[in-house]
Design a protein around this motif. Structure first.
Motif, PDB file in Angstrom:
ATOM      1  N   TYR A  10       0.839  -1.195   0.000  1.00 34.32           N
ATOM      2  CA  TYR A  10       0.000   0.000   0.000  1.00 34.32           C
ATOM      3  C   TYR A  10       0.875   1.247   0.000  1.00 34.32           C
ATOM      4  CZ  TYR A  10      -3.615  -3.348   1.168  1.00 34.32           C
ATOM      5  OH  TYR A  10      -4.463  -4.424   1.134  1.00 34.32           O
ATOM      6  N   LEU A  11       0.522   2.173  -0.881  1.00 35.62           N
ATOM      7  CA  LEU A  11       1.286   3.407  -1.049  1.00 35.62           C
ATOM      8  C   LEU A  11       0.646   4.548  -0.268  1.00 35.62           C
ATOM      9  CD1 LEU A  11       3.354   5.288  -2.465  1.00 35.62           C
ATOM     10  CD2 LEU A  11       1.750   5.425  -4.400  1.00 35.62           C
ATOM     11  N   ILE A  12       1.472   5.275   0.491  1.00 38.24           N
ATOM     12  CA  ILE A  12       1.074   6.514   1.155  1.00 38.24           C
ATOM     13  C   ILE A  12       1.829   7.640   0.465  1.00 38.24           C
ATOM     14  CG2 ILE A  12       0.876   7.749   3.339  1.00 38.24           C
ATOM     15  CD1 ILE A  12       1.407   5.050   4.746  1.00 38.24           C
ATOM     16  N   ARG A  13       1.125   8.548  -0.168  1.00 45.24           N
ATOM     17  CA  ARG A  13       1.786   9.566  -0.971  1.00 45.24           C
ATOM     18  C   ARG A  13       1.395  10.968  -0.487  1.00 45.24           C
ATOM     19  NH1 ARG A  13      -1.506  11.303  -5.342  1.00 45.24           N
ATOM     20  NH2 ARG A  13       0.354  11.662  -6.593  1.00 45.24           N
ATOM     21  N   GLY A 144       6.225 -13.033   3.446  1.00 52.20           N
ATOM     22  CA  GLY A 144       5.105 -13.037   4.390  1.00 52.20           C
ATOM     23  C   GLY A 144       4.763 -11.693   4.983  1.00 52.20           C
ATOM     24  N   ALA A 145       5.210 -10.587   4.363  1.00 45.90           N
ATOM     25  CA  ALA A 145       4.985  -9.256   4.936  1.00 45.90           C
ATOM     26  C   ALA A 145       3.839  -8.536   4.237  1.00 45.90           C
ATOM     27  CB  ALA A 145       6.252  -8.414   4.826  1.00 45.90           C
ATOM     28  N   THR A 146       3.158  -7.688   4.995  1.00 45.79           N
ATOM     29  CA  THR A 146       2.240  -6.683   4.458  1.00 45.79           C
ATOM     30  C   THR A 146       2.996  -5.363   4.480  1.00 45.79           C
ATOM     31  OG1 THR A 146       0.346  -7.865   5.355  1.00 45.79           O
ATOM     32  CG2 THR A 146      -0.010  -5.575   4.699  1.00 45.79           C
ATOM     33  N   VAL A 147       2.986  -4.645   3.355  1.00 53.21           N
ATOM     34  CA  VAL A 147       3.908  -3.528   3.175  1.00 53.21           C
ATOM     35  C   VAL A 147       3.159  -2.213   3.025  1.00 53.21           C
ATOM     36  CG1 VAL A 147       5.837  -2.630   1.815  1.00 53.21           C
ATOM     37  CG2 VAL A 147       5.483  -5.114   1.995  1.00 53.21           C
ATOM     38  N   PHE A 148       3.578  -1.228   3.785  1.00 55.40           N
ATOM     39  CA  PHE A 148       3.223   0.166   3.549  1.00 55.40           C
ATOM     40  C   PHE A 148       4.500   0.859   3.069  1.00 55.40           C
ATOM     41  CE2 PHE A 148      -0.810   1.538   5.992  1.00 55.40           C
ATOM     42  CZ  PHE A 148      -1.463   0.371   5.639  1.00 55.40           C
ATOM     43  N   PHE A 149       4.396   1.663   2.024  1.00 47.19           N
ATOM     44  CA  PHE A 149       5.557   2.427   1.589  1.00 47.19           C
ATOM     45  C   PHE A 149       5.125   3.818   1.174  1.00 47.19           C
ATOM     46  CE2 PHE A 149       3.895   0.320  -2.133  1.00 47.19           C
ATOM     47  CZ  PHE A 149       4.100   1.180  -3.207  1.00 47.19           C
ATOM     48  N   SER A 150       5.992   4.776   1.369  1.00 44.61           N
ATOM     49  CA  SER A 150       5.654   6.169   1.112  1.00 44.61           C
ATOM     50  C   SER A 150       6.372   6.687  -0.120  1.00 44.61           C
ATOM     51  CB  SER A 150       6.005   7.043   2.321  1.00 44.61           C
ATOM     52  OG  SER A 150       7.412   7.091   2.505  1.00 44.61           O
ATOM     53  N   SER A 151       5.817   7.758  -0.683  1.00 48.10           N
ATOM     54  CA  SER A 151       6.477   8.432  -1.805  1.00 48.10           C
ATOM     55  C   SER A 151       6.313   9.930  -1.647  1.00 48.10           C
ATOM     56  CB  SER A 151       5.891   7.980  -3.149  1.00 48.10           C
ATOM     57  OG  SER A 151       4.600   8.547  -3.345  1.00 48.10           O
ATOM     58  N   GLU A 152       7.343  10.653  -2.031  1.00 46.85           N
ATOM     59  CA  GLU A 152       7.317  12.115  -1.964  1.00 46.85           C
ATOM     60  C   GLU A 152       7.039  12.650  -3.369  1.00 46.85           C
ATOM     61  OE1 GLU A 152      11.172  12.818  -0.448  1.00 46.85           O
ATOM     62  OE2 GLU A 152      10.659  12.288   1.616  1.00 46.85           O
TER      63      GLU A 152
END
Length: 467
Positions: A10-13, A144-152
């Protein structure tokens, strides 16, 4: 709709300072509470700074592992040149090895990577960047991970490619009306669309989802709520129906707030909680004025049958305010909500659609069996009759209007019922007075004409005409 789906990315932007890292920390903190192994991969900010900032917001990072891949001071002090290979090719391999080693050793079930756009500097072109990010996300998910990642994201460096790669996209923005959150993508699940307010405080991030009235409903008896003033209840054929919206309208100082508080006083006698939100008047002034007209608000507050909340203009967004009301209804079982006044509430909208937000709030309260009282001030004192100056009368199930009269050189007040959807009502107007003993409603003013025109005239009695 419940949260993220496991083993997806999931992307947090958003731009700088909107709260992307804080949202990621919430994700990891929730994982720790659930017994998950959590990993924070920092590609830009040093882990020490992250820990210090997070602790100031109340996050306990004891059980969160950090992989710090941010540049150290050695990068500046030890000049490194690459004669044959591009810098991206040289730097990418040790970074990749560190990530792989840490993930395989820890086996995290939640990972937050902040910020993914740093990978652009480890890729020779856009194609390689896309492949590298996709491979990185697949590696984490396969472990086996659930991922949150951010972008600027920015105009000079858009993140459209990351949005395509993500299973979900959440955008955080700083708008003139405040902080706004939008979910635009969520594979495998429905989600609540639209713009939702959020805030950042000493407790981290608080999100205030836009109110959807149809999602709430509670069974209730549509009984009549009396005012406790016999003549007024006679005009209303018993009182107001529970679960309706009532508009009390009139010029300044005519008694609208006192009238609304009278319904709260009667509800307190039944042991019901009423909540009054005052936007225009200070709390001390309201309490003093109510006590002076025989409404024991201090005792009602002490007994837990009344709550008076002073709302500072522009302090809350509409979604945030609706969340406050929901807490009173769903947690404390408030049965009457009063907004005093609409013009003050309008300031909190910061340019947004007044009718739309009032409609959503009113519909929610009606579905929950709560009576909503709206106090509306019109600008005129005399002249042609108008219900409101802002065109919201259609929202009301009941409309009670108050007017000033000039009779024999004396200013008096009149009260009338213009609308009641649930039953019939008295069509005549009556004189209203506010005394130290409370509201007093007189007999119908059947000998006066032209009250609504603002030019009342006495009608001669039949015996006078015959003489």
């Amino acid at each position: 709709m419940g949260g993220a789906i496991a083993n997806r990315a999931y992307l947090i932007r958003g731009g700088p300072g909107v709260g992307k890292t804080i949202m990621g920390l919430h994700f990891l903190a929730a994982g720790v509470a659930a017994g998950d192994k959590c990993l924070f991969i920092s590609l830009g900010e040093p882990a020490g700074e992250l820990r210090k900032n997070a602790e100031q917001l109340g996050f306990d990072l004891t059980d969160i592992q950090f992989l710090d891949l941010s540049p150290t001071s050695d990068f500046f002090t030890e000049v490194q040149t690459y004669d044959i290979f591009a810098p991206a090719e040289v730097e990418r391999e040790p970074t990749t090895q560190k990530i792989m080693a840490t993930v395989k050793e820890l086996q995290p079930t939640r990972v937050f990577a902040d910020a993914m756009t740093q990978f652009r500097y480890l890729a020779t072109d856009a194609f390689q960047f896309r492949k590298q990010v996709l491979s990185f996300l697949r590696f984490l998910i396969e472990q086996g991970a659930t991922v949150f990642f951010s972008s600027e994201n920015s105009a000079s460096m858009p993140d459209d490619d990351l949005q395509f790669l993500a299973d979900g996209v959440t955008t955080l923005e700083m708008q003139p009306e405040g902080r706004v959150l939008t979910v635009s993508k969520f594979r495998g699940s429905n989600f609540r669309s639209g713009r939702h307010a959020y805030g950042i405080s000493a407790q981290g991030m608080q999100v205030y989802p836009r109110l959807l009235p149809e999602a709430f409903r509670r069974d209730f008896v549509p009984e009549t709520i009396p005012s406790g003033v016999p003549e007024l209840d006679e005009m209303l054929h018993g009182g107001l129906a529970r679960g309706t919206i009532s508009l009390l309208t009139g010029p300044s100082g005519v008694g609208k707030t006192t009238l609304g508080t009278q319904f709260c006083k009667e509800a307190a006698g039944r042991g019901e909680l009423s909540v009054i939100y005052t936007f225009d008047e200070s709390l001390d002034t309201f309490l003093t004025r109510a006590e002076n007209v025989n409404v024991p608000v201090q005792a009602m507050i002490a007994q837990g049958t009344l709550s008076v909340v002073q709302v500072e203009p522009l302090r809350y967004t509409p979604d945030e305010f609706a969340n406050l009301v929901r807490a009173e209804v769903e947690t404390r079982n408030a049965r009457i909500i009063m907004l005093d006044s609409i013009s003050g509430y309008r300031l909190s909208l910061r340019g947004e659609d007044l009718a739309a937000h009032l409609h959503a709030l009113g519909r929610y309260l009606k579905n929950m069996g709560v009576t909503l009282i709206l106090v509306n001030e019109v600008e005129y004192v005399t002249g042609e009759f108008r219900i409101t100056d802002i065109g919201i009368s259609y929202l009301a199930d009941n409309v009670i209007f108050l007017r000033y009269l000039e009779i024999h050189g004396e200013i008096r007040k009149a009260i009338g019922v213009l609308k009641k959807r649930t039953s019939d009502f008295e069509k005549t107007l009556r004189e209203l007075s506010i005394t130290r003993y409370g509201l007093k409603v007189g007999k119908p003013l059947t000998d006066l004409r032209g009250i609504l025109r603002g030019v009342p005239e006495w009608v001669e009695a039949p015996c006078a005409r015959e003489g």
